[in-house]
Design a protein around this motif. Structure first.
Motif, short mmCIF file in Angstrom:
data_model
loop_
_atom_site.label_atom_id
_atom_site.label_comp_id
_atom_site.label_asym_id
_atom_site.label_seq_id
_atom_site.Cartn_x
_atom_site.Cartn_y
_atom_site.Cartn_z
N SER A 263 0.82 -1.21 0.00
CA SER A 263 0.00 0.00 0.00
C SER A 263 0.86 1.26 0.00
CB SER A 263 -0.93 0.01 1.22
OG SER A 263 -1.82 -1.09 1.18
N ALA A 264 2.08 1.14 0.52
CA ALA A 264 3.00 2.28 0.54
C ALA A 264 3.87 2.34 -0.72
CB ALA A 264 3.88 2.21 1.78
N GLY A 265 3.60 1.47 -1.70
CA GLY A 265 4.35 1.49 -2.94
C GLY A 265 5.62 0.68 -2.92
N VAL A 266 5.81 -0.16 -1.92
CA VAL A 266 7.00 -1.00 -1.82
C VAL A 266 6.72 -2.35 -2.48
CG1 VAL A 266 8.59 -2.15 -0.22
CG2 VAL A 266 7.72 0.13 0.31
N THR A 267 7.50 -2.71 -3.48
CA THR A 267 7.31 -4.01 -4.13
C THR A 267 7.66 -5.12 -3.16
OG1 THR A 267 9.53 -3.96 -5.07
CG2 THR A 267 7.73 -3.08 -6.42
N THR A 268 6.80 -6.11 -3.07
CA THR A 268 6.91 -7.14 -2.03
C THR A 268 6.62 -8.51 -2.62
OG1 THR A 268 6.14 -5.52 -0.40
CG2 THR A 268 6.11 -7.82 0.26
N ALA A 269 7.37 -9.51 -2.17
CA ALA A 269 7.10 -10.91 -2.50
C ALA A 269 6.95 -11.67 -1.19
CB ALA A 269 8.22 -11.51 -3.34
N VAL A 270 5.89 -12.45 -1.08
CA VAL A 270 5.63 -13.28 0.10
C VAL A 270 5.87 -14.73 -0.28
CG1 VAL A 270 3.98 -13.93 1.88
CG2 VAL A 270 3.92 -11.61 0.93
N LEU A 271 6.77 -15.40 0.42
CA LEU A 271 7.12 -16.79 0.12
C LEU A 271 6.62 -17.68 1.26
CD1 LEU A 271 10.83 -16.26 -1.05
CD2 LEU A 271 8.71 -16.02 -2.37
N GLU A 272 5.88 -18.71 0.89
CA GLU A 272 5.31 -19.64 1.86
C GLU A 272 5.68 -21.06 1.49
OE1 GLU A 272 3.81 -21.71 4.61
OE2 GLU A 272 3.54 -19.54 4.82
N ALA A 273 6.24 -21.80 2.47
CA ALA A 273 6.67 -23.18 2.20
C ALA A 273 5.49 -24.12 2.00
CB ALA A 273 7.57 -23.67 3.33
N ALA A 274 4.40 -23.89 2.72
CA ALA A 274 3.23 -24.77 2.61
C ALA A 274 2.49 -24.48 1.31
CB ALA A 274 2.31 -24.58 3.80
N SER A 275 1.53 -25.34 1.03
CA SER A 275 0.72 -25.17 -0.18
C SER A 275 -0.48 -24.27 0.04
CB SER A 275 0.24 -26.54 -0.67
OG SER A 275 -0.54 -27.18 0.34
N PHE A 276 -0.61 -23.73 1.24
CA PHE A 276 -1.73 -22.86 1.57
C PHE A 276 -1.22 -21.72 2.44
CE2 PHE A 276 -1.36 -26.23 4.68
CZ PHE A 276 -1.40 -25.55 5.90
N VAL A 277 -2.01 -20.67 2.55
CA VAL A 277 -1.64 -19.53 3.38
C VAL A 277 -2.37 -19.63 4.71
CG1 VAL A 277 -1.27 -18.08 1.35
CG2 VAL A 277 -3.50 -18.06 2.48
N GLY A 278 -1.93 -18.82 5.66
CA GLY A 278 -2.65 -18.73 6.93
C GLY A 278 -1.93 -19.31 8.12
N GLY A 279 -0.98 -20.24 7.91
CA GLY A 279 -0.29 -20.86 9.04
C GLY A 279 -1.25 -21.58 9.96
N PRO B 231 -1.75 -9.12 -7.63
CA PRO B 231 -1.59 -10.50 -8.14
C PRO B 231 -0.12 -10.89 -8.22
CG PRO B 231 -3.18 -9.25 -9.45
CD PRO B 231 -2.54 -8.27 -8.52
N GLY B 232 0.16 -12.12 -7.82
CA GLY B 232 1.52 -12.64 -7.87
C GLY B 232 2.38 -12.30 -6.67
N THR B 233 1.83 -11.57 -5.70
CA THR B 233 2.62 -11.21 -4.52
C THR B 233 2.95 -12.44 -3.68
OG1 THR B 233 1.63 -9.00 -4.42
CG2 THR B 233 2.67 -9.82 -2.42
N VAL B 234 1.98 -13.34 -3.51
CA VAL B 234 2.14 -14.50 -2.64
C VAL B 234 2.47 -15.72 -3.50
CG1 VAL B 234 1.05 -15.99 -0.92
CG2 VAL B 234 0.52 -13.54 -0.99
N ARG B 235 3.51 -16.43 -3.11
CA ARG B 235 3.91 -17.66 -3.81
C ARG B 235 4.02 -18.79 -2.78
NH1 ARG B 235 6.10 -13.30 -6.24
NH2 ARG B 235 6.31 -13.31 -8.51
N THR B 236 3.18 -19.79 -2.91
CA THR B 236 3.20 -20.93 -2.00
C THR B 236 4.11 -22.02 -2.55
OG1 THR B 236 1.23 -21.85 -3.06
CG2 THR B 236 0.88 -20.43 -1.16
N GLY B 237 4.47 -22.96 -1.68
CA GLY B 237 5.34 -24.06 -2.09
C GLY B 237 6.78 -23.63 -2.32
N VAL B 238 7.20 -22.53 -1.74
CA VAL B 238 8.58 -22.04 -1.88
C VAL B 238 9.24 -22.09 -0.51
CG1 VAL B 238 10.07 -20.13 -2.58
CG2 VAL B 238 7.90 -20.53 -3.79
#
Length: 493
Positions: A28-44, A277-284
């Motif tokens: 929201s502040a204009g900072v490009t961000t990538a979220v990497l999640e090892a599991a196949s789903f989000v939320g922990g 779109p594309g910010t969150v990547r699961t399985g990484v």
């Protein structure tokens, strides 16, 4: 597939609510961000299992409408909260007693009643801190729709407090003895009126010790406060920091217990849906981090200007050697279904006698009808500590006593056990652990604050603010490492 030389401003490791909330503030502040999640789903830990039309939370921690971060966190505007019936039900001596419930609309008489309760109670019976009296603010659910976070005034906001009172049923609660409900009212009213900063300035000791030192009768502590705090903190022995316990009691006194409509997974899903779109990547799976590089098992290195580790405490300590790993409270949630629901309505039912493995239980389909198919009731029960091998049998026996009905025909839907479900907050506990380790390397999660949803969201807010402050100069915080000369697979090895 991520490219080895893919560059973003910030890489967030972990797609739990803390990481996703921080990512939302950064993007929201204009900072490009990538979220990497090892599991196949989000939320922990905020995961929901779907089976045969039922929505079963893996960890059944209730929320509070009075959590400030629910209303302040970007991306949760569409969250719908389903409140429990006011107060709680306490099971004692074969009977259920309603306690801690403010009435509907306030009145001058009820406000005067609260003042008289404080004046008549011994000084040691009232929680210290705060001046004057503010009656409990009732938060009745709207009739036309379910409650949303912004329907409830956050503590410390400018919204005027409306006086309220406990329902008459609380006065008849036998475990407290004659006159002690007034002391409970006085204590909750006082803690509701005490600013959070003053609560955090108090000496930090185990919650059980603090309650004993405040002069509350043992029957009041064991009959109401201990089962209530056990449900809120997942700590039946009350070894939790007294400051954290005070915050939990304040949330109870100023808000309503609630569940997110559709299951716990709705919160992280809402946060993901509002990210680019594309910010969150699961399985990484991330194997190591530095101030400007994240190494993954399958995709090589990702260069960035800052890294935020937003995983659970144990994984965070693996990526950040030297980070303290707290103890944990094990939690087991047992889900049953029946076509003849118990007659407790939408209350949270606590066992004041600790006469079995169940700490708290509720017919959650009465609170949130979307969690069960039509004609079926969903009963979710929480067991604290390490469960026995025949946990379902023991839970059924206990539920039969709590609800006063046979559970022989109830169907078991799932038994979810997590040994490291909730980080322990034993005294002394630092509720504001640093989120900025050094320029370019940050950490957030409920283990940096309080082990609640409020704590996870607040730590995310602190971490995002620190990152934005460091990135605000417009210059790199450190020199970028040269691109790797090895292939992605070799780098991963």
């Amino acid at each position: 597939m991520l490219e080895p030389a893919y560059q973003v401003d910030v890489v967030v490791v972990g797609a739990g609510v803390a990481g996703l909330s921080a990512a939302h503030r950064l993007t929201s502040a204009g900072v490009t961000t990538a979220v990497l999640e090892a599991a196949s789903f989000v939320g922990g830990r905020m995961a929901t299992e779907k089976t045969d039309g039922f929505r079963l939370d893996r960890i059944g921690q209730p929320l509070f409408t009075s959590y400030p971060q629910l209303a302040r966190s970007p991306g949760l505007d569409a969250l719908v909260l389903r409140p429990f019936a006011p107060g709680v039900l306490l099971h004692h001596d074969g009977r259920r007693h309603r306690a801690g419930a403010p009435a509907g609309a306030g009145s001058a008489r009820s406000a005067l009643h609260a003042v008289r309760a404080l004046a008549s109670a011994p000084r040691s019976a009232a929680l210290p801190g705060g001046r004057g009296v503010r009656a409990l603010r009732p938060v009745p659910p709207p009739r036309s729709r379910a409650a949303r976070p912004d329907d409830f005034a956050a503590p410390g906001s400018a919204a005027p407090a409306r006086p309220g009172r406990f329902a008459p049923a609380a006065d008849r609660a036998q475990p407290f003895g004659i006159g002690t409900p007034l002391r409970v009212r006085a204590a909750l009213a006082r803690i509701a009126a005490t600013p959070v900063e003053r609560l955090l300035a108090r000496p930090d000791v185990p919650a059980a010790q603090a309650l004993a030192e405040r002069g509350l009768p043992a029957r009041t502590v064991d009959g109401f406060l201990r089962p209530l705090l056990s449900a809120l903190l997942c700590d039946p022995d009350l070894t939790t920091s007294s400051r954290c316990a005070d915050l939990a009691l304040r949330a109870f006194a100023t808000g309503r217990l609630c569940l997110p409509e559709g299951g716990a997974e709705v919160l992280p899903e809402l946060l993901v849906s509002t990210l680019p779109p594309g910010t969150v990547r699961t399985g990484v799976r991330v194997t190591s981090v530095s101030t400007n590089t994240v190494t993954t098992a399958e995709h090589g290195e990702i260069r960035c200007r800052a890294v935020l580790v937003a995983t659970g405490a144990r994984t965070a300590a693996t990526l950040l050697p030297g980070l303290r790993v707290p103890g944990f409270h094990p939690v087991t949630v047992v889900h049953h279904t029946t076509d003849e629901p118990p007659g407790t309505g939408a209350h949270l039912l606590l066992d004041a006698e600790r006469g079995g493995p169940v700490a708290h239980t509720a017919v959650v389909s009465h609170v949130d009808p979307s969690r069960a198919p039509a004609g079926r009731a969903l009963v979710s029960s929480t067991v604290l500590g390490t469960p026995s091998a025949d946990v379902d049998t023991a839970v059924r026996r206990h539920l039969a006593r709590l609800y006063g009905t046979s559970t022989d025909r109830w169907e078991t839907l799932a038994v979810h056990h997590r040994a490291e479900a909730v980080p322990a907050m034993r005294a002394p506990h630092d509720l504001r652990r640093p989120v900025r380790l050094l320029a370019g390397l940050y950490v957030c999660g409920d283990h940096r604050d309080t082990s609640t949803l409020q704590g996870a969201l607040h730590s995310a807010h602190r971490a995002a603010a620190a990152i934005l402050a460091d990135l605000g100069t417009g210059r790199p915080m450190h020199s970028a490492d040269p691109l790797p000369t090895t292939t992605p697979r070799a780098a991963a090895a």
